[in-house]
Design a protein around this motif. Structure first.
Motif, short mmCIF file in Angstrom:
data_model
loop_
_atom_site.label_atom_id
_atom_site.label_comp_id
_atom_site.label_asym_id
_atom_site.label_seq_id
_atom_site.Cartn_x
_atom_site.Cartn_y
_atom_site.Cartn_z
N GLN A 1 0.82 -1.20 0.00
CA GLN A 1 0.00 0.00 0.00
C GLN A 1 0.86 1.26 0.00
O GLN A 1 0.60 2.22 -0.74
CB GLN A 1 -0.93 0.00 1.21
CG GLN A 1 -2.13 -0.93 1.08
CD GLN A 1 -3.02 -0.90 2.32
OE1 GLN A 1 -2.58 -0.46 3.39
NE2 GLN A 1 -4.25 -1.36 2.17
N LEU A 2 1.90 1.26 0.84
CA LEU A 2 2.80 2.41 0.88
C LEU A 2 3.52 2.60 -0.45
O LEU A 2 3.62 3.73 -0.96
CB LEU A 2 3.82 2.23 2.01
CG LEU A 2 3.35 2.57 3.42
CD1 LEU A 2 4.42 2.19 4.44
CD2 LEU A 2 3.03 4.07 3.54
N LYS A 3 4.03 1.51 -0.97
CA LYS A 3 4.72 1.60 -2.26
C LYS A 3 3.80 2.17 -3.34
O LYS A 3 4.20 3.05 -4.12
CB LYS A 3 5.25 0.23 -2.68
CG LYS A 3 6.48 -0.23 -1.91
CD LYS A 3 6.85 -1.67 -2.23
CE LYS A 3 7.24 -1.88 -3.67
NZ LYS A 3 7.64 -3.29 -3.93
N ALA A 4 2.57 1.70 -3.38
CA ALA A 4 1.61 2.18 -4.38
C ALA A 4 1.34 3.68 -4.20
O ALA A 4 1.23 4.44 -5.17
CB ALA A 4 0.31 1.39 -4.29
N ALA A 5 1.25 4.11 -2.94
CA ALA A 5 0.99 5.53 -2.66
C ALA A 5 2.18 6.39 -3.10
O ALA A 5 2.00 7.49 -3.65
CB ALA A 5 0.70 5.72 -1.17
N PHE A 6 3.39 5.90 -2.83
CA PHE A 6 4.58 6.65 -3.22
C PHE A 6 4.69 6.74 -4.75
O PHE A 6 5.02 7.80 -5.29
CB PHE A 6 5.84 6.02 -2.64
CG PHE A 6 5.93 6.11 -1.13
CD1 PHE A 6 5.45 7.22 -0.45
CD2 PHE A 6 6.50 5.08 -0.39
CE1 PHE A 6 5.54 7.32 0.94
CE2 PHE A 6 6.59 5.16 1.00
CZ PHE A 6 6.10 6.28 1.66
N VAL A 7 4.43 5.65 -5.42
CA VAL A 7 4.48 5.65 -6.89
C VAL A 7 3.43 6.60 -7.45
O VAL A 7 3.68 7.36 -8.39
CB VAL A 7 4.28 4.22 -7.44
CG1 VAL A 7 4.08 4.25 -8.96
CG2 VAL A 7 5.47 3.34 -7.09
N ALA A 8 2.23 6.61 -6.84
CA ALA A 8 1.16 7.51 -7.29
C ALA A 8 1.54 8.97 -7.10
O ALA A 8 1.09 9.85 -7.83
CB ALA A 8 -0.13 7.20 -6.52
N ALA A 9 2.40 9.24 -6.11
CA ALA A 9 2.87 10.61 -5.87
C ALA A 9 4.03 10.99 -6.79
O ALA A 9 4.51 12.13 -6.74
CB ALA A 9 3.30 10.76 -4.41
N GLY A 10 4.48 10.05 -7.61
CA GLY A 10 5.56 10.35 -8.54
C GLY A 10 6.94 10.02 -8.02
O GLY A 10 7.94 10.56 -8.50
N LEU A 11 7.02 9.13 -7.04
CA LEU A 11 8.31 8.72 -6.49
C LEU A 11 8.70 7.35 -7.04
O LEU A 11 7.85 6.47 -7.20
CB LEU A 11 8.24 8.64 -4.97
CG LEU A 11 8.09 9.97 -4.21
CD1 LEU A 11 7.75 9.70 -2.75
CD2 LEU A 11 9.36 10.80 -4.32
N GLU A 12 9.97 7.20 -7.28
CA GLU A 12 10.50 5.88 -7.62
C GLU A 12 10.96 5.22 -6.31
O GLU A 12 11.70 5.83 -5.53
CB GLU A 12 11.67 6.00 -8.59
CG GLU A 12 12.26 4.66 -9.00
CD GLU A 12 13.50 4.80 -9.87
OE1 GLU A 12 14.23 3.80 -10.02
OE2 GLU A 12 13.76 5.90 -10.39
N VAL A 13 10.50 4.00 -6.08
CA VAL A 13 10.82 3.30 -4.83
C VAL A 13 11.97 2.33 -5.08
O VAL A 13 11.86 1.43 -5.90
CB VAL A 13 9.58 2.54 -4.30
CG1 VAL A 13 9.93 1.83 -3.01
CG2 VAL A 13 8.41 3.50 -4.10
N ARG A 14 13.06 2.54 -4.37
CA ARG A 14 14.21 1.65 -4.48
C ARG A 14 14.44 0.97 -3.13
O ARG A 14 14.72 1.64 -2.14
CB ARG A 14 15.47 2.44 -4.90
CG ARG A 14 15.34 3.12 -6.26
CD ARG A 14 16.57 3.96 -6.57
NE ARG A 14 16.45 4.65 -7.86
CZ ARG A 14 17.33 5.54 -8.31
NH1 ARG A 14 18.41 5.84 -7.57
NH2 ARG A 14 17.15 6.12 -9.49
N MET A 15 14.31 -0.35 -3.12
CA MET A 15 14.46 -1.11 -1.88
C MET A 15 15.60 -2.12 -2.04
O MET A 15 15.71 -2.79 -3.06
CB MET A 15 13.16 -1.83 -1.53
CG MET A 15 11.98 -0.88 -1.35
SD MET A 15 10.41 -1.72 -1.03
CE MET A 15 10.68 -2.33 0.63
#
Length: 460
Positions: A425-439
């Motif tokens: 859910q967090l990852k999806a929210a960050f992507v929707a905000a225009g962030l690239e998630v690198r884990m």
């Protein structure tokens, strides 16, 4: 500002050598660059020479002083493409050209390009073109035939082709030349042609007509910069026939081998490794990219990362990397006063045949060293990190570390419970905000991408 004893070296197409730039008059450095034919939006390839020669203009101003440099770039506003567009749309030619000129200035301004000192339109210099053509006829370099006036290539045969490195015979064999019964030589090119009543036309000694393409730049550069000036630039697609014909006309009108002393040509642009074309679906105008959310400053940095004499490949990956770089640079330089001048290493790179890629490499070094004042002054000299281009990056000030910690903590809990729904859910929210998630095992990194909207993070 910079000092006039800094040595600038430029690759001169005319001599095929890198030469020390020695202006005719250091108090009056003059540059002419071929501009657009104004019938439609500028595509990404049209923007490359604008950015390339904007950087050269900035370098010359830095070295010789802003008041010692005169830059002219024309608008071709009389052309068969414009006539065709008017016929198709039913709109007056003047409306089309006025609108398109403003589009061009707006789009190039969005890329951080300074406006030249002179932006002449061909239609404003028809009398000067007629006078130059009359002079060429009087000197035996041109002839009138059936309402046309043509330049006689044979009158300049020993020097015609020197810029592009071709002989006249080679050019005849390899060129698509207009075959016309009134031509004395197939390579003779049009200086003036007749206009029908439904087309733009001006009175002349040869009847109502309009100029050929090549004569406009010769007449306008002569009028604005003199018969001899320092630098003539443009894309390498203009080398032949346009620039070759300009040299022939101007040198014959001047009566000697004088015209522009240094000729610079930029290479072409590709998109994702392929030539840009509508048939491939990879044709973009500058406005297309701006409307898609690519900031002009990002487009400019992508351009500057490739030397102007190498083909430039526009890729989405490069754009994303450029945006991340600019966000880091803006974060470091926020609230900082720039140094009094650009760093010497940055100027040295640019002075070596406009090595913008080398200059950007030096900016990375300044960032790594935490040298914010020099980074800001150097970047601004290159047209980056300026206030008017920074609105897109206002989100740079957002502290993403707490969101990274939030995702890292959620992941730690998920590792224990084997329930990753909260992480997803967090990852999806960050992507929707225009962030690239690198884990990774080392941790979590959130990288702002094109279209990053920090307002969407507030909901978290």
């Amino acid at each position: 500002m910079g000092t006039k004893d800094r040595v600038i070296k430029l690759q001169n197409t005319k001599t095929r050598k890198k030469e020390v730039f020695a202006p005719i008059n250091a108090e009056n450095v003059r540059m002419y660059v071929c501009g657009p034919t104004v019938y439609d939006r500028a595509h990404l390839g049209n923007a490359r020479p604008v950015v390339v020669f904007d950087v050269l203009y900035r370098l010359l101003r830095e070295v010789y002083g802003p008041n010692a440099v005169t830059y002219a770039r024309n608008f071709t506003d009389v052309d068969d493409k414009i006539n065709t567009r008017a016929a198709e749309s039913g709109r007056p030619i003047g409306d089309i050209t006025a609108e398109t000129v403003q589009w061009f200035l707006d789009d190039m301004g969005a890329l951080g390009a300074l406006e030249p000192n002179h932006m002449p339109r061909a239609t404003q210099y028809i009398p000067q073109m007629v006078a130059m053509i009359e002079d060429l006829i009087a000197k035996g370099h041109a002839y009138a035939a059936e309402g046309h006036v043509l330049f006689a290539v044979d009158s300049w045969k020993t020097l015609y082709g020197k810029l592009s490195g071709r002989s006249v015979d080679d050019m005849i064999a390899g060129a698509r030349v207009e075959v016309a019964p009134y031509k004395k030589n197939p390579m003779d090119f049009v200086l003036w042609k007749p206009s029908s009543d439904d087309l733009p036309g001006w009175d002349s000694p040869w009847g109502r007509g309009r100029p050929g393409w090549h004569i406009e730049c010769s007449a306008m550069s002569y009028e604005l910069l003199g018969e001899t000036f320092d630098i003539h630039g443009g894309g390498n697609d203009l080398m032949f026939p346009h620039h070759e014909n300009e040299i022939a006309q101007s040198c014959c009108a001047n009566g000697d081998d004088s015209f522009a002393r240094y000729w610079l040509h930029n290479e072409m642009l590709q998109v994702e490794g392929k030539k840009m074309s509508k048939s491939l679906g990879n044709f973009f105008t500058v406005r297309d990219l701006l409307d898609q959310g690519y900031p002009g400053e990002v487009i400019r940095l992508v351009f500057l990362q490739t030397h102007y004499r190498k083909p430039m490949d526009w890729t989405d990956k490069k754009a994303k990397e450029a945006e991340a770089t600019l966000r880091k640079w803006r974060a470091l330089t926020a609230g900082i006063e720039p140094a009094s001048s650009a760093a010497a290493a940055v100027l040295d790179a640019l002075a070596d045949d406009l090595n913008s890629a080398g200059a950007i490499a030096e900016l990375h070094k300044l960032y790594a060293a935490g040298n914010a004042a020099d980074l800001l002054a150097s970047a601004q000299m290159l047209g980056l990190l300026t206030g008017e281009m920074g609105a897109w990056a206002a989100a740079t000030s957002v502290d993403l570390s707490r969101y990274e910690a939030q995702l890292f903590e959620a992941r730690q809990k998920a590792m224990e419970s084997k329930d990753f729904s909260a992480v997803d859910q967090l990852k999806a929210a960050f992507v929707a905000a225009g962030l690239e998630v690198r884990m990774s095992k080392a941790g979590v990194e959130l990288v702002p991408g094109t279209g990053f909207d920090p307002a969407k993070l507030e909901e978290l």
